[in-house]
Motif scaffolding. Structure first.
Motif, short mmCIF file in Angstrom:
data_model
loop_
_atom_site.label_atom_id
_atom_site.label_comp_id
_atom_site.label_asym_id
_atom_site.label_seq_id
_atom_site.Cartn_x
_atom_site.Cartn_y
_atom_site.Cartn_z
N GLN A 394 0.84 -1.20 0.00
CA GLN A 394 0.00 0.00 0.00
C GLN A 394 0.87 1.25 0.00
O GLN A 394 1.83 1.35 0.76
CB GLN A 394 -0.92 0.00 1.23
N TYR A 395 0.53 2.20 -0.86
CA TYR A 395 1.33 3.41 -1.06
C TYR A 395 0.90 4.49 -0.07
O TYR A 395 -0.30 4.74 0.12
CB TYR A 395 1.14 3.89 -2.49
N ASP A 396 1.89 5.17 0.52
CA ASP A 396 1.61 6.27 1.45
C ASP A 396 1.25 7.55 0.72
O ASP A 396 0.79 8.51 1.34
CB ASP A 396 2.81 6.53 2.34
N GLY A 397 1.49 7.60 -0.58
CA GLY A 397 1.20 8.80 -1.35
C GLY A 397 2.44 9.64 -1.58
O GLY A 397 3.45 9.54 -0.87
N ASP A 398 2.40 10.47 -2.60
CA ASP A 398 3.51 11.37 -2.90
C ASP A 398 3.75 12.29 -1.70
O ASP A 398 2.81 12.87 -1.17
CB ASP A 398 3.17 12.21 -4.14
N PRO A 399 5.01 12.41 -1.25
CA PRO A 399 5.29 13.21 -0.04
C PRO A 399 4.84 14.65 -0.13
O PRO A 399 4.48 15.25 0.88
CB PRO A 399 6.83 13.12 0.07
N SER A 400 4.83 15.22 -1.32
CA SER A 400 4.46 16.63 -1.44
C SER A 400 2.98 16.84 -1.76
O SER A 400 2.33 17.70 -1.18
CB SER A 400 5.32 17.31 -2.51
N SER A 401 2.45 16.02 -2.67
CA SER A 401 1.07 16.23 -3.11
C SER A 401 0.07 15.26 -2.49
O SER A 401 -1.13 15.51 -2.49
CB SER A 401 0.99 16.09 -4.64
N GLY A 402 0.57 14.14 -1.96
CA GLY A 402 -0.32 13.11 -1.43
C GLY A 402 -0.96 12.25 -2.50
O GLY A 402 -1.75 11.35 -2.19
N GLU A 403 -0.62 12.51 -3.76
CA GLU A 403 -1.22 11.76 -4.86
C GLU A 403 -0.90 10.27 -4.74
O GLU A 403 0.22 9.88 -4.44
CB GLU A 403 -0.69 12.29 -6.20
#
Length: 642
Positions: A394-403
């Motif tokens: 499971q991906y935590d999301g892009d650190p800057s955008s959360g994408e």
């Protein structure tokens, strides 16, 4: 209070923007290039942490210590004495002396295992002259006890008697296509390691599952508790694809101490013993945090598994706190379709383990499950049409955008032609056994498949034999993997999957040739069984023998970058700050000491930015000490950069 809050925010800001460098000195400053050569610790005359004044002080300390050592040891041991005294000049001495405070070695550097063994073998007699630390001196009776105590918790940053900055292994050009990685042995003596998982309870424990039915606690320095955390080997069926396959901690584990395991077992029927797959809930012992309470087992889910193949085996909690359970087709031949949605086989289930269902199920059905109220589907089903899903990340999301936050990718083992990786989607149908990978197997049924979701990546059996799903890399030691999904194949190769211009692209992970010197490996020696990850997001690679045996041939490796070129200090600083703030009222509790009690006397946990002071008593003194160190760090930063 306002000033202290601003200080903390500034530290986090600076850490996240990587203004802290990988080179880190024992006093918390950055390593610098010296234009004047050092007279004593001359190997650090270039990039290092010592001024000429510090070098002179080390020389005087060396001379005074040498006069105390019996002359018969001078010839053999003088170089050891000098190297350890000069370790403070190394540009990474902050890591050796662990300024982030997980060890209490004081004035003694954390050693590499091989160098420590060599020091003890050749010059054991001079060790009492190297340190006044009574905790270390109490451990010099044997090589094992001494080296277990003084070896660096992170063997990627340990002192080996050479200038870390010019270590030949770090600088040598590798002939393979860069970047390349190595496998660092972490745990051995396992029968068949099946999972590695960290727990977010600030104990830094790793839980390693052995498929024959035991879970062991390890720590980041490779040490382990003697007794298993959970032993259900008498109940586990360890045959073919069955065994103890996975573990998941409840999102509120810190409060309720609940965790879940997926394993194969059996029970008596009128026709004899019947094998099943089971998901059960357990609780950690209220008396000992390193042992599970077997009496608390609550069976959540159980399905017959007559052939002992393709059980699935992944359990994990999604972003909303619901448990996801992957099930294979529970078959061996491709005769049964997983498109029968009145059965659970070949599906990803999504259930609520915190409530009981009105229909008598030992779990609830989330209201937003895609097929709730549909008479043609079991309400537990979240997605279906899978053959043998093995490991999801499971991906935590892009650190800057959360994408991409919450995105889940699973490996699904194919039949005789194709392996696939699937992006888990609500209500999706992955098509087995009409489809295998991207190809249709039954031409007359292909156009009748509803909600078909094609794999995001697939490969033919000319390239491998069985996909092993993995995890999104979210650590800091290998930046080139950040945000990528790491997976592999049973035959032993590893690769990454990443989204580029709306297309998923797979890239092979190269193992280094010249750089993977012992104890590092550059290949899987047996079969790739699984992957694991710790709380910091670093990845582990699990290998074992197949066909299965009871021999303890299983190995867990940590995936490492042998060049040690990663900018890791900012990640470490940020993570240690989070750990410290959450533990600030618990640093002196018995848990941090007791968890190692069966291994060796534990090095006391220290303050975040201190290596010499004992933990202050009371919440207020801990907070005050933290603030003083934060202010000191900010002062050093402004002196250097502004």
């Amino acid at each position: 209070m306002r000033q202290t809050i601003i200080s903390i925010l500034m530290l986090i800001f600076l850490s996240r923007w990587k203004l802290l460098h990988a080179h880190l000195c024992f006093d918390g400053s950055d390593a610098v290039k010296r234009h004047r050569p050092l007279k004593f610790c001359s190997e650090y005359s270039g990039l290092g942490c010592c001024s000429t004044k510090t070098d002179s002080a080390i020389w005087n300390e060396f001379k005074n210590t040498k006069t105390k050592i019996p002359t018969q040891y001078w010839r053999t041991c003088e170089q050891y004495l000098k190297k350890i005294f000069c370790a403070k000049c190394d540009p990474n001495s902050g890591h050796f002396y662990n300024i982030f405070g997980l060890d209490n070695l004081g004035d003694f550097p954390g050693l590499c295992k091989g160098y420590c063994d060599q020091l003890y073998s050749e010059c054991r007699e001079i060790i009492p002259y190297l340190t006044n630390n009574t905790l270390i001196l109490n451990e010099i009776e044997t090589s094992d006890s001494f080296c277990s105590f003084v070896q660096s918790i992170d063997q990627r940053y340990c002192f080996a008697g050479t200038n870390f900055a010019v270590n030949k292994r770090s600088q040598k050009k590798d002939p393979t296509t860069n970047p390349c990685l190595c496998l660092q042995p972490f745990a051995t003596g396992l029968i068949l390691p099946s999972f590695v998982i960290g727990v977010k309870d600030d104990t830094h424990r790793l839980f390693i599952g052995d498929a024959h039915g035991e879970i062991f606690i390890y720590y980041l320095n490779g040490k382990a508790e003697k007794e298993p955390y959970l032993d259900i080997s008498k109940s586990v069926v360890f045959k073919y694809d069955l065994g103890l396959l996975n573990m998941a901690f409840h999102p509120n584990f810190n409060e309720n101490k609940k965790f879940y395991v997926f394993y194969g077992t059996e029970h008596e029927t009128v026709n004899g013993r019947q094998s099943t797959v089971r998901v059960s809930e357990f609780k950690q012992s209220s008396e000992n945090p390193n042992i599970a309470d077997l009496s608390t087992e609550r069976v959540i889910l159980e399905l017959d598994e007559p052939v002992k193949y393709h059980p699935g085996g992944q359990i994990m909690f999604d972003e909303n706190g619901f448990l996801l359970v992957t099930l294979g087709d529970l078959s061996f031949q491709p005769i049964g379709s997983t498109l029968n949605t009145s059965e659970m086989a070949g599906s990803v289930l999504r259930i609520d383990v915190d409530v009981y269902d009105a229909d008598g199920r030992p779990y609830g059905i989330p209201a937003d499950n895609p097929f709730v109220g549909d008479p043609d589907f079991l309400p537990e089903i979240y997605a279906y049409g899978l053959r043998s899903p093995w490991r999801c990340g499971q991906y935590d999301g892009d650190p800057s955008s959360g994408e991409g936050k919450g995105r889940i990718i699973c490996g699904d083992v194919g039949w005789n032609k194709w392996e696939e990786l699937d992006l888990l989607k609500k209500g999706a149908n992955y098509g087995w056994n009409v489809y295998e990978g991207p190809k249709c197997r039954q031409k007359n049924k292909c156009d009748k498949i509803a909600n078909l979701e094609q794999p995001i990546h697939s490969y033919h059996h000319s390239q491998g034999s069985a996909v092993v799903g993995g995890y999104f890399y979210r650590g800091c030691q290998i930046p080139k993997l950040t945000g990528k999904y790491v997976y592999g194949d049973f035959t032993g190769w590893l690769a990454t999957l990443s989204l580029k211009s709306d297309q998923w692209k797979s890239e092979t992970i190269n193992f280094c040739t010249d750089l993977c010197t012992k104890p590092l490996n550059n290949q899987i020696n047996q079969k790739l069984i699984s992957f694991g990850e710790d709380v910091e997001g670093e990845l582990y690679v699990l290998e074992g023998r197949f066909p299965r045996s009871k021999n303890k041939d299983g190995v867990v490796y940590r995936l490492v970058d042998p060049s040690k070129s990663s900018d890791s200090s900012s990640c470490i600083a940020t993570n240690r700050l989070k750990i410290f703030l959450t533990e600030s009222t618990q640093l002196q509790t018995s848990t941090s000491i007791q968890r190692h009690s069966s291994i060796r006397p534990q090095r006391k946990q220290m303050e975040l930015f201190s290596t010499t002071k004992s933990p202050p008593s009371g919440k207020q003194s801990l907070f005050s000490s933290l603030m003083e160190n934060v202010r000191g760090f900010i002062r050093r930063f402004f002196r250097k950069f502004l």
